[in-house]
Write an enzyme that holds these catalytic residues in place. Structure first.
Site, PDB file in Angstrom:
ATOM      1  N   HIS A  77       0.908  -1.250   0.003  1.00  0.00           N
ATOM      2  CA  HIS A  77      -0.034  -0.130  -0.009  1.00  0.00           C
ATOM      3  C   HIS A  77       0.644   1.278   0.041  1.00  0.00           C
ATOM      4  CE1 HIS A  77      -4.185  -1.689   1.462  1.00  0.00           C
ATOM      5  NE2 HIS A  77      -3.503  -2.558   0.835  1.00  0.00           N
ATOM      6  N   TYR A 206      -8.650   5.488   8.352  1.00  0.00           N
ATOM      7  CA  TYR A 206      -8.661   5.874   9.685  1.00  0.00           C
ATOM      8  C   TYR A 206      -9.824   7.012   9.840  1.00  0.00           C
ATOM      9  CZ  TYR A 206      -4.532   3.172  10.462  1.00  0.00           C
ATOM     10  OH  TYR A 206      -3.593   2.277  10.548  1.00  0.00           O
ATOM     11  N   PRO A 298      -3.461   0.394  19.056  1.00  0.00           N
ATOM     12  CA  PRO A 298      -3.228  -0.138  17.661  1.00  0.00           C
ATOM     13  C   PRO A 298      -3.169   0.879  16.561  1.00  0.00           C
ATOM     14  CG  PRO A 298      -5.094  -0.871  18.573  1.00  0.00           C
ATOM     15  CD  PRO A 298      -4.690  -0.292  19.526  1.00  0.00           C
ATOM     16  N   LYS A 302       1.541  -0.143  14.987  1.00  0.00           N
ATOM     17  CA  LYS A 302       3.080  -0.289  15.539  1.00  0.00           C
ATOM     18  C   LYS A 302       3.457  -1.273  16.295  1.00  0.00           C
ATOM     19  CE  LYS A 302       4.362   3.273  13.246  1.00  0.00           C
ATOM     20  NZ  LYS A 302       4.533   2.873  12.048  1.00  0.00           N
ATOM     21  N   TYR A 390       4.445   6.549   9.700  1.00  0.00           N
ATOM     22  CA  TYR A 390       3.422   5.354   9.573  1.00  0.00           C
ATOM     23  C   TYR A 390       4.058   4.456   8.589  1.00  0.00           C
ATOM     24  CZ  TYR A 390      -0.799   3.026   8.470  1.00  0.00           C
ATOM     25  OH  TYR A 390      -1.694   1.872   8.642  1.00  0.00           O
TER      26      TYR A 390
HETATM   27  C1  PHB Z   1      -5.866  -4.348  11.214  1.00  0.00           C
HETATM   28  O1  PHB Z   1      -5.863  -4.591   9.780  1.00  0.00           O
HETATM   29  O2  PHB Z   1      -6.131  -5.187  12.076  1.00  0.00           O
HETATM   30  C2  PHB Z   1      -5.220  -3.089  11.737  1.00  0.00           C
HETATM   31  C3  PHB Z   1      -4.657  -2.353  10.664  1.00  0.00           C
HETATM   32  C4  PHB Z   1      -4.142  -0.876  10.985  1.00  0.00           C
HETATM   33  C5  PHB Z   1      -4.201  -0.543  12.398  1.00  0.00           C
HETATM   34  C6  PHB Z   1      -4.551  -1.532  13.254  1.00  0.00           C
HETATM   35  C7  PHB Z   1      -5.233  -2.824  12.931  1.00  0.00           C
HETATM   36  O3  PHB Z   1      -3.730   0.653  12.861  1.00  0.00           O
END
Ligand code: PHB
Ligand code: APR
Length: 400
Positions: A77, A206, A298, A302, A390
């Site tokens: 990505h 997000y 989460p 990270k 990121y």
């Molecule tokens: C996930 O796909 O479980 C996931 C992706 C990004 C995050 C947290 C969890 O920041």
């Protein structure tokens, strides 16, 4: 009772991604290791965890020789989205980091690949070990005792890698007065749902909304992972699939919600959010690795990646110790790891603070979040800061 005595160079406690990756890298360098895990292999593989790998972790998995399936099935990505105020902002990760990207490939799959590689090498592992306990860590000859299938063992070793997660025994075997814990507990958790439905968008979203945070993620073109922020008193039994989907839609920009494909949950669980770090990450011949030493919320993906950067540091250290006799580097493990850990802690805390609804927050806090997001969206410097964190900051060197 008779005790069977075993001998290895590195005893690894815990067969999550940290323990398995460390073991694999060491084995390929001819450094003997034995893995002790409390749970069964199936139990370890049944845990649904995150799914975004930084470039540094991808490179390390390649170095460990376990990247074939990831390279085939994972998805690179080059951007992520931030959604707020009915706006969608794409952060072009590659454009702001000189072409870096992240790989979407589930932690469960990474774990499976590492387990298979370990089995193929025939490196010893004791799953379903009980009463695992490290001893004599401040001496030159530490050991780990455990029982397995009704027999008692004593594993003598040079070093112990504590890769046994937040609830493990390794950190707890360090005297309390030798550790300092730094912690922030957030007043909410994430309710996650996994489904065999096509992801709502090609990249992760997000989303901040007045009803709370939401995240749209994925595992593959046919499997999605979604999250909504929930209160700490919520119980997963009270969240039917319908309730989850309807709440998720209310937190997403309209055009995204309209396209959302829903379906039955394969898995649903609630995880509380916490930031935590212990210092130092070593005690005598014990090294703490991954979740055993630190937890991040989460938001920012990270947790797994920090585990990989600790593994990288310990792996490079042990190569120097075994191949060049550089035991002088040993005291540097903790400080080398912590430099990078604290920056990832900061990023995860910052993203969490900017995107979640806080029950004690007021209208001023809400405007601050929106101003911060609007600033990011309109500033090359802001987007660059977001993007370079990121995709993952560079790994620290032991000798810098
Ligand atoms: C996930 O796909 O479980 C996931 C992706 C990004 C995050 C947290 C969890 O920041
Ligand atoms: N004895 C042996 N094994 C133990 C013990 C013990 N006393 N206590 C815990 N374990 C095992 C757990 O069963 C688990 O399999 O240690 C393992 C720790 O694995 P993880 O919790 O996955 O931690 P880690 O390998 O550091 O992985 C990093 O990144 O995405 C985040 O939290 C997520 O798991 C992820 C982590």
């Amino acid at each position: 009772m008779t005790v069977t005595v075993l001998r290895t160079q590195v005893a690894i406690i815990g067969a999550g991604p940290s323990g398995l990756l460390l073991g694999q890298l060491l084995s390929r360098q001819g450094i003997d290791n034995v893995l002790l895990e409390r749970r069964s292999a199936d139990h370890v593989l049944g845990r649904i965890r995150a799914g975004v790998l930084e470039q540094g972790m991808v490179d390390l998995l390649r170095e460990a020789g376990v990247s074939d399936r990831m390279d085939e099935e994972g998805h690179s990505h080059t951007g992520v989205e931030l959604a707020f105020d009915n706006r969608r902002i794409r952060v072009d990760l590659a454009a702001h980091t000189g072409g870096r990207s992240v790989m979407v490939y589930g932690q469960t799959e990474v774990t499976r690949d590492l387990m298979e590689a370990r089995q193929a090498l025939g490196t010893p592992s004791f799953y379903e070990s009980e009463d695992v306990m490290p001893h004599d860590l401040e001496s030159d000859s530490p050991c780990v005792t455990f029982s397995h299938a009704g027999r008692q063992y004593r594993l003598e070793c040079d070093y112990v890698a504590g890769c046994d997660g937040y609830h493990g025994i390794s950190r707890r075997s360090i005297p309390e007065d030798r550790l300092k814990t730094f912690e922030r507990v957030y007043p909410f958790g994430w309710l996650g749902l996994l489904s065999d439905t096509p992801p709502v968008a090609e990249e992760l979203i997000y989303a901040r909304s007045e009803r709370g945070f939401a995240l749209c993620s994925m595992r593959s073109p046919t499997r999605s992972r979604y999250y909504v922020q929930v209160g700490l008193d919520e119980r997963v039994e009270d969240w039917s699939d319908e309730r989850f989907w309807s709440e998720l839609k209310r937190r997403l920009p309209e055009e995204v919600a309209d396209r959302l494909v829903t379906g039955p949950a394969l898995e649903k669980s609630i995880a509380p959010l916490r930031s935590s770090v212990v210092e130092p990450m070593q005690y005598g011949r014990l090294f703490l690795v991954g979740d055993a030493a630190h937890i991040v919320p989460p938001t920012g993906a990270k947790g797994l990646n920090l585990a990989a950067s600790d593994v990288n540091t310990l792996y490079r250290l042990l190569i120097k110790v075994y191949h060049q006799g550089r035991t002088d580097l040993i005291p540097r493990y903790s400080q080398t790891c912590l430099r990078r850990i604290w920056k990832a802690e900061r990023f995860s805390w910052w993203m969490t603070s900017m995107l979640h609804r806080f029950s004690d927050g007021d209208d001023f806090d809400s405007r601050m979040q929106l101003a911060e997001l609007d600033y990011l969206a309109g500033s090359e410097a802001g987007l660059t800061t977001f993007a370079e964190n990121y995709v993952g900051l560079p790994y620290e060197s032991l000798e810098s």
